[in-house]
Structures are given as structure tokens and as C-alpha cells.
Scaffold this active site. Structure first.
Site, short mmCIF file in Angstrom:
data_model
loop_
_atom_site.label_atom_id
_atom_site.label_comp_id
_atom_site.label_asym_id
_atom_site.label_seq_id
_atom_site.Cartn_x
_atom_site.Cartn_y
_atom_site.Cartn_z
N CYS A 111 -8.51 -3.26 -11.84
CA CYS A 111 -8.07 -2.46 -12.76
C CYS A 111 -7.90 -2.79 -14.06
O CYS A 111 -7.83 -1.85 -14.93
CB CYS A 111 -6.61 -1.84 -12.24
SG CYS A 111 -6.67 -1.39 -10.44
N HIS A 255 -2.41 1.50 -17.51
CA HIS A 255 -3.30 1.56 -16.18
C HIS A 255 -2.50 2.75 -15.45
O HIS A 255 -1.09 2.45 -15.49
CB HIS A 255 -3.21 0.33 -15.52
CG HIS A 255 -3.77 0.51 -14.18
ND1 HIS A 255 -4.80 1.22 -14.04
CD2 HIS A 255 -3.45 -0.06 -13.05
CE1 HIS A 255 -5.19 1.18 -12.54
NE2 HIS A 255 -4.48 0.37 -11.82
N ASN A 285 -5.36 6.92 -9.31
CA ASN A 285 -5.58 5.47 -9.78
C ASN A 285 -7.00 5.43 -9.61
O ASN A 285 -7.44 4.92 -8.37
CB ASN A 285 -4.83 4.65 -8.74
CG ASN A 285 -5.05 3.20 -9.43
OD1 ASN A 285 -5.97 2.65 -10.13
ND2 ASN A 285 -4.23 2.03 -8.94
O1 UT7 Z 1 -3.99 -0.81 -9.45
C1 UT7 Z 1 -2.97 -1.12 -8.59
C2 UT7 Z 1 -2.91 -0.25 -7.45
N1 UT7 Z 1 -1.73 -0.62 -6.79
C3 UT7 Z 1 -0.39 0.04 -7.02
O2 UT7 Z 1 -0.14 0.12 -8.13
C4 UT7 Z 1 0.69 -0.06 -5.95
C5 UT7 Z 1 1.94 -0.40 -6.47
N2 UT7 Z 1 3.04 -0.02 -5.68
C6 UT7 Z 1 3.48 1.29 -5.40
O3 UT7 Z 1 3.06 2.17 -6.15
C7 UT7 Z 1 4.48 1.54 -4.37
O4 UT7 Z 1 5.02 0.53 -3.73
C8 UT7 Z 1 3.96 2.47 -3.33
C9 UT7 Z 1 3.61 4.05 -3.80
C10 UT7 Z 1 2.51 2.26 -2.62
C11 UT7 Z 1 4.79 2.91 -2.02
O5 UT7 Z 1 6.25 3.43 -2.68
P1 UT7 Z 1 7.52 2.59 -2.20
O6 UT7 Z 1 8.49 3.69 -2.97
O7 UT7 Z 1 7.41 1.30 -2.50
O8 UT7 Z 1 7.53 2.86 -0.82
P2 UT7 Z 1 7.77 2.04 0.57
O9 UT7 Z 1 6.38 1.13 0.82
O10 UT7 Z 1 9.01 1.38 0.33
O11 UT7 Z 1 7.83 3.07 1.68
C12 UT7 Z 1 9.14 3.83 1.75
C13 UT7 Z 1 8.87 4.85 3.09
C14 UT7 Z 1 8.42 4.07 4.27
O12 UT7 Z 1 8.94 4.49 5.48
P3 UT7 Z 1 10.36 3.90 6.17
O13 UT7 Z 1 9.72 2.48 6.65
O14 UT7 Z 1 11.34 3.63 5.20
O15 UT7 Z 1 10.63 4.81 7.12
C15 UT7 Z 1 6.85 4.19 4.46
O16 UT7 Z 1 6.50 4.10 5.76
O17 UT7 Z 1 7.83 5.70 2.95
C16 UT7 Z 1 6.90 5.87 3.88
N3 UT7 Z 1 5.60 6.36 3.37
C17 UT7 Z 1 5.17 7.36 3.21
N4 UT7 Z 1 5.65 8.51 3.58
C18 UT7 Z 1 5.10 9.59 3.46
C19 UT7 Z 1 4.84 5.10 2.81
N5 UT7 Z 1 3.45 5.95 2.30
C20 UT7 Z 1 4.04 7.31 2.63
C21 UT7 Z 1 3.40 8.67 2.52
N6 UT7 Z 1 3.98 9.76 2.74
N7 UT7 Z 1 2.04 8.79 1.69
#
Ligand code: UT7
Length: 328
Positions: A111, A255, A285
């Protein structure tokens, strides 16, 4: 010596996936995706090749710059999602647009690719007086590498391309590029069809034994932590070389990964969100294409104007990061 962006172009596929579309095959909803990422919809390439998107963006950049493609000395395609291991996408695009006198190579800094490519272009222009223009094409189709059963990653990415024609100039320019390979396993996708167990059987310990073949593998939380530090750092390290502060910048073009990453980076920098260009709501993204897509769209809308000072700040797999400060 700096560079001047003479013209830009962009191309995104017509096909779009909305947040609601994902509810048909994964457990998710618009509220979660919108509030956690800021993304509402993203273009999807379907069967359009990555080089095709790049070519369309490149042709429109050449047209907007008003140059003869035969005067382009170098084509750099930045991509992490090339259609081929070889030939390079840049060679294909070079031929398709009639840049008959150009050298061509691809660059993969994920990226951060456009930031890396701009800085590389400047170095070529600085050391080769015969080189008139460099064409940079950022083209990506992340959708081909996504695991559409992984709800935490598949909702983040979109496909598209953007391109810029640059020439040397005496305008303000500064850059800083960096990489921290210790975080490589946090965001990765396998290229060759060699399973980890086959590698192990033949005496090689695979660096990513957990990674499924050909699918993007991401530790979102750790990438997030890296990103909110890397974006301000990329700016500050480029800025201090030319004695510039955040207050001198008219527009930050970060980004486009997650609105919360951009907001936290703005806070960490002490710069107002009003100065940050945000297009991730409709593109998602798009990896290396995200910064030039945001830049190109903002120029077309008349938000970014000639003479303004811009900070382009990126991060991505690698983990790479980089910042460019330039006058538009
Ligand atoms: O170019 C670089 C590319 N990558 C990035 O920039 C990624 C950077 N990271 C992020 O943007 C965030 O970490 C994410 C958007 C990927 C995830 O957000 P988060 O606030 O860190 O969520 P999390 O991984 O802590 O998940 C919280 C909850 C989980 O459920 P439990 O375990 O609390 O029950 C996940 O399973 O949200 C759940 N979850 C979802 N729920 C509904 C994860 N994805 C989804 C979804 N819909 N799409």
C-alpha cells in the site's frame, strides 16, 4: 530537486460491492462495517485484468498532462496484485499506451507503493538529464487474493487504478521511506503454489506456516497499531528534512485503510481532520492505488489546487511506510 505532477488519471471498475451485499455470504452488517472502518462500498474488478485498469488510468493521466507518450522515459507500475509473475505490468502498459521510448519495471511496496514510486521517479529524473517524464501507475485488484470467508479482512478492500505523469522541477519536495520486515507475517499473501508442508518436507521452514495458499492473511489489530504510529512518523521524518511543520501543509493524503486509523493519525500529529482527504467510504482500501485515487479525485473536484503543499503518507504490508511532501 523536486518533481511536478503534470497530470493524473484514474479508473475504477463499474461493479460495486456494498456493505449490505456482504450480508449474503458472511455474518456482518452495514452498521459494523461503517462504524469500524468508514467504508460503505468498494469497486470490484471481476474479470477485468489489473493491467487493464492501469492502462485506462495511464491513458487518462497522459491526456490530462498533455504530453506525447513517446516522451515518457520510464513507466513504473506499483502493484501487489500483478496479473503475471512475468512480464511486468509496466511493460504491458508501456506498449498499450505507446510509450515506445520508456524503460519499464514493476515495484511492490504494497500500500506504500505510490509513495515509493514517486520518490523513485524523482531519483531517476534527478540523475538522468535525458529523461523528460516518468509515468507512475498504481493498479490493484486485491479482490483476487481475498478470503471471502474472513469477515475481518474481506470487507476492507476494493479494486482500482490511478496514474500520474511527473517531471523534474525546483518545487518543494521531501521524502522518507521505511520498512519493518519484522511485521511481515501480519499482512501477507502467498504467490507460488507451494504448500508450507511441502516446503518443510524439503528442508525449508516456511516463514508463514499458517497462511492459506493465495489468500490475504491479516492480523488487523497489529496492523492497526503499526498504522497509527507509521503515518505520523512518515510525515515527521519527511517534514524535518525541509523544515516544515504540519501547519504548513494544506492537505494530508493518507493511505485509505480505515477512517479510525486516519482520525487517530491526525490526532497523533495534532492536525485537524478537515485537512485529511478521505475517499475510503466509496473506494475501500485499494492498496497502492488508494493515495493516487484520493489525490486525483480531489484535484478533479477542485479541492487540491496548484501551489498547495501536500503530504502523502502511506503504510502497508512489509510492513512498509513512507511520506512525501510536495507542492502541487
Ligand atoms: O493497507 C493495510 C490494510 N490493513 C489495515 O489497515 C487493517 C487495520 N486494522 C483494522 O482496520 C481493524 O483492526 C479491523 C477493521 C480489521 C477490525 O476492527 P477491530 O475494531 O480491530 O475489530 P476486532 O478485530 O477487534 O473484532 C471485534 C469483533 C470480533 O468479535 P468478538 O470476538 O468481539 O465477538 C470480530 O469477530 O468484531 C467481529 N468482526 C465483525 N463483526 C461483524 C470482525 N469483522 C466483522 C465484520 N462484521 N465484518
Amino acid at each position: 530537486m523536486g518533481i511536478s505532477i503534470l497530470g493524473m488519471g484514474r479508473y475504477v471498475p463499474e461493479q460495486v460491492l456494498t456493505n449490505d451485499d456482504f450480508t449474503r455470504f458472511i455474518e456482518t452488517n452495514d452498521e459494523w462495517i461503517s462504524s469500524r472502518t468508514g467504508i460503505k462500498k468498494r469497486p470490484m474488478a471481476g474479470w477485468e485484468p489489473t493491467w487493464y485498469m492501469g492502462r485506462e488510468a495511464a491513458m487518462s493521466a497522459v491526456k490530462s498532462a498533455g504530453i506525447d507518450p513517446a516522451d515518457i522515459g520510464l513507466v513504473i507500475s506499483c502493484t501487489a496484485t500483478s496479473d503475471f509473475h512475468t512480464p511486468s505490468m509496466s511493460s504491458i502498459i508501456q506498449h498499450q499506451i505507446g510509450a515506445v521510448n520508456a524503460a519499464a519495471f514493476d515495484m511492490n511496496a504494497a500500500c506504500s507503493g505510490f509513495v515509493y514510486a514517486l520518490d523513485t521517479a524523482r531519483r531517476f529524473l534527478e540523475t538522468d538529464d535525458s529523461m523528460k517524464y516518468v509515468l507512475i501507475v498504481a493498479n490493484e485488484a486485491l479482490s483476487r487474493f481475498l478470503d471471502f470467508s474472513d469477515r475481518a479482512s474481506c470487507i476492507l478492500f476494493g479494486d482500482g487504478a490511478a496514474a500520474a505523469v511527473v517531471e523534474k522541477s525546483v518545487k518543494l519536495f521531501s521524502s522518507h521511506l521505511g520498512s519493518d520486515g519484522s511485521g511481515a507475517e501480519l499482512l501477507c499473501a502467498r504467490a507460488l503454489n507451494v504448500a508450507p508442508e511441502v516446503a518443510l518436507k524439503n528442508g525449508f521452514k516456511d516463514p508463514f506456516p499458517e497462511m492459506e495458499l493465495h489468500k490475504l492473511h491479516q492480523n488487523g489489530k497489529e496492523v492497526y497499531k503499526f498504522a497509527v504510529q507509521a503515518l505520523p512518523r512518515a510525515f515527521e521524518l519527511a517534514a524535518e528534512k525541509v523544515n516544515i511543520t504540519k501547519d504548513d501543509i494544506d492537505w494530508f493524503v493518507p493511505h485509505q485503510a480505515n477512517i479510525r486509523i486516519i482520525e487517530t493519525a491526525a490526532k497523533n500529529l495534532g492536525a485537524p481532520m478537515e485537512k485529511f482527504i478521505v475517499t475510503l467510504d466509496h473506494y475501500g482500501n485499494t492498496s497502492s492505488a488508494s493515495i493516487p485515487l484520493a489525490l486525483c479525485e480531489s484535484i478533479e473536484k477542485g479541492l487540491i489546487k496548484r501551489g498547495q503543499k501536500l503530504a502523502l503518507i502511506g503504510f502497508g504490508a512489509g510492513l512498509t511506510y513512507g511520506g512525501i511532501i510536495l507542492e502541487y
